[in-house]
Design a protein around this motif. Structure first.
Motif, short mmCIF file in Angstrom:
data_model
loop_
_atom_site.label_atom_id
_atom_site.label_comp_id
_atom_site.label_asym_id
_atom_site.label_seq_id
_atom_site.Cartn_x
_atom_site.Cartn_y
_atom_site.Cartn_z
N ASP A 214 -11.08 -3.68 2.87
CA ASP A 214 -9.77 -3.48 3.45
C ASP A 214 -9.31 -2.03 3.28
OD1 ASP A 214 -9.68 -6.19 4.06
OD2 ASP A 214 -8.81 -6.69 2.11
N VAL A 215 -8.97 -1.39 4.38
CA VAL A 215 -8.44 -0.03 4.34
C VAL A 215 -6.92 -0.11 4.36
CG1 VAL A 215 -8.36 2.21 5.48
CG2 VAL A 215 -10.46 0.88 5.52
N PRO A 216 -6.25 0.37 3.32
CA PRO A 216 -4.79 0.24 3.26
C PRO A 216 -4.10 1.14 4.28
CG PRO A 216 -5.58 1.64 1.50
CD PRO A 216 -6.81 1.10 2.17
N PRO A 217 -2.82 0.91 4.52
CA PRO A 217 -2.06 1.81 5.39
C PRO A 217 -2.04 3.22 4.81
CG PRO A 217 -0.85 -0.22 4.99
CD PRO A 217 -2.02 -0.22 4.05
N GLN A 218 -1.82 4.18 5.67
CA GLN A 218 -1.77 5.58 5.24
C GLN A 218 -0.50 6.24 5.77
OE1 GLN A 218 -4.89 9.05 4.99
NE2 GLN A 218 -4.38 8.76 7.14
N GLU A 219 0.09 7.09 4.91
CA GLU A 219 1.21 7.93 5.32
C GLU A 219 0.73 9.38 5.17
OE1 GLU A 219 6.05 8.02 4.63
OE2 GLU A 219 4.81 6.38 3.87
N LEU A 220 0.61 10.07 6.29
CA LEU A 220 0.01 11.40 6.33
C LEU A 220 1.04 12.42 6.80
CD1 LEU A 220 -2.60 13.18 6.16
CD2 LEU A 220 -2.99 12.58 8.56
N SER B 208 -8.53 10.45 8.42
CA SER B 208 -8.52 9.00 8.60
C SER B 208 -8.18 8.29 7.29
CB SER B 208 -9.89 8.52 9.10
OG SER B 208 -10.88 8.68 8.10
N ALA B 209 -7.63 7.09 7.42
CA ALA B 209 -7.20 6.33 6.25
C ALA B 209 -8.38 5.90 5.39
CB ALA B 209 -6.41 5.11 6.70
N SER B 210 -9.57 5.81 5.97
CA SER B 210 -10.75 5.36 5.22
C SER B 210 -11.49 6.51 4.55
CB SER B 210 -11.71 4.63 6.17
OG SER B 210 -12.12 5.49 7.23
N HIS B 211 -10.95 7.74 4.64
CA HIS B 211 -11.66 8.89 4.08
C HIS B 211 -11.79 8.78 2.57
CE1 HIS B 211 -13.29 12.90 3.98
NE2 HIS B 211 -12.37 13.31 3.14
N PHE B 212 -10.73 8.32 1.87
CA PHE B 212 -10.78 8.10 0.44
C PHE B 212 -10.88 6.60 0.19
CE2 PHE B 212 -8.48 12.18 0.68
CZ PHE B 212 -9.33 12.93 -0.12
N PRO B 213 -12.02 6.10 -0.31
CA PRO B 213 -12.23 4.66 -0.41
C PRO B 213 -11.56 4.00 -1.60
CG PRO B 213 -14.16 5.82 -1.22
CD PRO B 213 -13.21 6.87 -0.70
N PHE B 214 -11.01 4.75 -2.54
CA PHE B 214 -10.45 4.15 -3.74
C PHE B 214 -8.94 4.06 -3.62
CE2 PHE B 214 -14.24 6.54 -5.21
CZ PHE B 214 -15.04 5.43 -5.41
N PHE B 215 -8.40 2.89 -3.93
CA PHE B 215 -6.97 2.68 -3.76
C PHE B 215 -6.50 1.56 -4.66
CE2 PHE B 215 -3.05 3.20 -1.63
CZ PHE B 215 -2.51 1.94 -1.45
N ALA B 216 -5.31 1.68 -5.20
CA ALA B 216 -4.73 0.62 -6.01
C ALA B 216 -3.23 0.62 -5.84
CB ALA B 216 -5.09 0.80 -7.49
N THR B 217 -2.63 -0.56 -5.86
CA THR B 217 -1.18 -0.67 -5.80
C THR B 217 -0.71 -1.55 -6.94
OG1 THR B 217 -1.26 -2.59 -4.35
CG2 THR B 217 -1.12 -0.44 -3.29
N ASP B 218 0.55 -1.38 -7.33
CA ASP B 218 1.16 -2.17 -8.39
C ASP B 218 0.34 -2.11 -9.68
OD1 ASP B 218 3.26 -2.87 -6.79
OD2 ASP B 218 2.29 -4.69 -6.05
N PHE C 202 -13.44 19.56 15.26
CA PHE C 202 -12.43 18.51 15.45
C PHE C 202 -12.84 17.20 14.78
CE2 PHE C 202 -10.92 20.57 19.68
CZ PHE C 202 -10.26 21.54 18.95
N GLN C 203 -14.11 16.85 14.90
CA GLN C 203 -14.58 15.58 14.34
C GLN C 203 -14.43 15.56 12.82
OE1 GLN C 203 -18.55 14.48 15.52
NE2 GLN C 203 -18.52 12.54 14.40
N GLN C 204 -14.72 16.68 12.18
CA GLN C 204 -14.58 16.76 10.73
C GLN C 204 -13.12 16.64 10.31
OE1 GLN C 204 -16.01 20.42 9.01
NE2 GLN C 204 -15.85 19.68 6.90
N VAL C 205 -12.23 17.28 11.07
CA VAL C 205 -10.80 17.19 10.76
C VAL C 205 -10.31 15.75 10.92
CG1 VAL C 205 -8.50 17.89 11.50
CG2 VAL C 205 -10.32 19.58 11.36
N ALA C 206 -10.68 15.10 12.02
CA ALA C 206 -10.25 13.73 12.27
C ALA C 206 -10.78 12.79 11.20
CB ALA C 206 -10.70 13.29 13.66
N ALA C 207 -12.03 12.99 10.76
CA ALA C 207 -12.61 12.14 9.73
C ALA C 207 -11.87 12.30 8.41
CB ALA C 207 -14.09 12.45 9.55
N ALA C 208 -11.52 13.56 8.06
CA ALA C 208 -10.82 13.81 6.80
C ALA C 208 -9.40 13.26 6.83
CB ALA C 208 -10.78 15.31 6.51
#
Length: 280
Positions: free
Chosen positions: A53-59, A244-254, A236-242
């Motif tokens: 699951d890829v969490p939401p992103q605020e960029l 993206s919400a899935s660029h950093f795979p580690f995430f935790a909430t609460d 452009f492709q490298q910028v778009a990939a960086a």
């Protein structure tokens, strides 16, 4: 995080796994003289497991529109359009511009508001609000000033201050600039400090250098983000990939981390994410 240690003779890497969240503690100094008063700094990392699951992103997209970007801004706009191609319904984008001062151009851009966000991007033009009149009394000459510090400050406010959204999401900054500043080393140091403040607040900053990279590579390290040198459309492709919400795979909430001192150690000060309503 800093501790005062009265006697502990040595430290080593501490590592444990709790509820599938990896906690790693690195000590700044690996050894401490027994019986001496010593201040030890510890870096505590929490890493969540990789999931599907890829969490939401605020960029926050922070764009340099100072005069030196006149011939480079079209390239940046094209890269920004590529980023919007990957925008999901749960993601949010903030657009911030800066020259002699910074201002938010578009806040809380979503997939439903993509057309308006594209219009805000197209409206970006190089400008400055600072001019100097020559001694001969002729017309004022515009001065090229890029206030990166203020642009990052606004981004940080939008992402992690009390006015920020309370949704559970990854929060990042992506800055586009040629790195040309006026004002000597003081302005460069202030910009690097702004990257570090974002990092301490829990917001990594990716830097997209347009033209010469110069000091921007070090700024990306200070912001704990990626560095991308944008030469042309091939980047452009490298910028778009960086972005993206899935660029950093580690995430935790609460996630809640409670630390207790022992063996006579005393907590001196801590640096961490700012606490916001509904978040720990």
């Amino acid at each position: 995080m800093k501790f005062w240690l009265p006697w502990l003779p040595w430290f080593e890497l501490l590592f444990c796994v709790a509820a599938q969240v990896t906690i790693t503690v690195h000590s700044r100094w690996p050894t401490v003289v027994a019986g001496s008063r010593h201040t030890q700094a510890l870096l505590v990392d929490l890493t969540a497991p990789v999931t599907g699951d890829v969490p939401p992103q605020e960029l926050a997209l922070v764009v340099d529109i100072s005069i030196s970007m006149a011939e480079k801004l079209s390239l940046v706009k094209s890269a920004l359009r590529q980023i919007l191609h990957g925008l999901r319904s749960e993601d949010r984008i903030h657009l911030i511009s800066f020259h002699s001062f910074a201002r938010p151009e578009f806040i809380n851009g979503t997939l439903e508001r993509k057309a308006q966000l594209l219009q805000a991007i197209e409206a970006l033009e190089p400008k400055t609000n600072l001019s100097i009149r020559p001694l001969d009394g002729s017309d004022p000459i515009p001065q090229d000033v890029g206030n990166i510090s203020e642009g990052l400050w606004i981004a940080q406010r939008l992402l992690v201050s009390p006015i920020a959204s309370t949704q559970k999401a990854t929060r990042r900054v992506m800055l586009f600039s040629d790195g040309q500043l006026r004002g000597g080393m003081a302005r460069y140091n202030a910009a690097v400090d702004a990257f570090e403040r974002c990092r301490v607040a829990g917001v990594p900053s990716t830097v997209v250098a347009v033209g010469q990279s110069g000091w921007l590579r070090e700024a990306a390290k200070a912001g704990q983000g990626d560095f991308i040198h944008l030469h042309g459309p091939e980047g452009f492709q490298q910028v778009a990939a960086a972005a993206s919400a899935s660029h950093f795979p580690f995430f935790a909430t609460d996630a809640k981390l409670r630390l207790a001192t022992a063996f006579g150690a005393r907590l001196v000060e801590t640096y961490s994410h700012r606490r916001r309503r509904g978040h720990q």
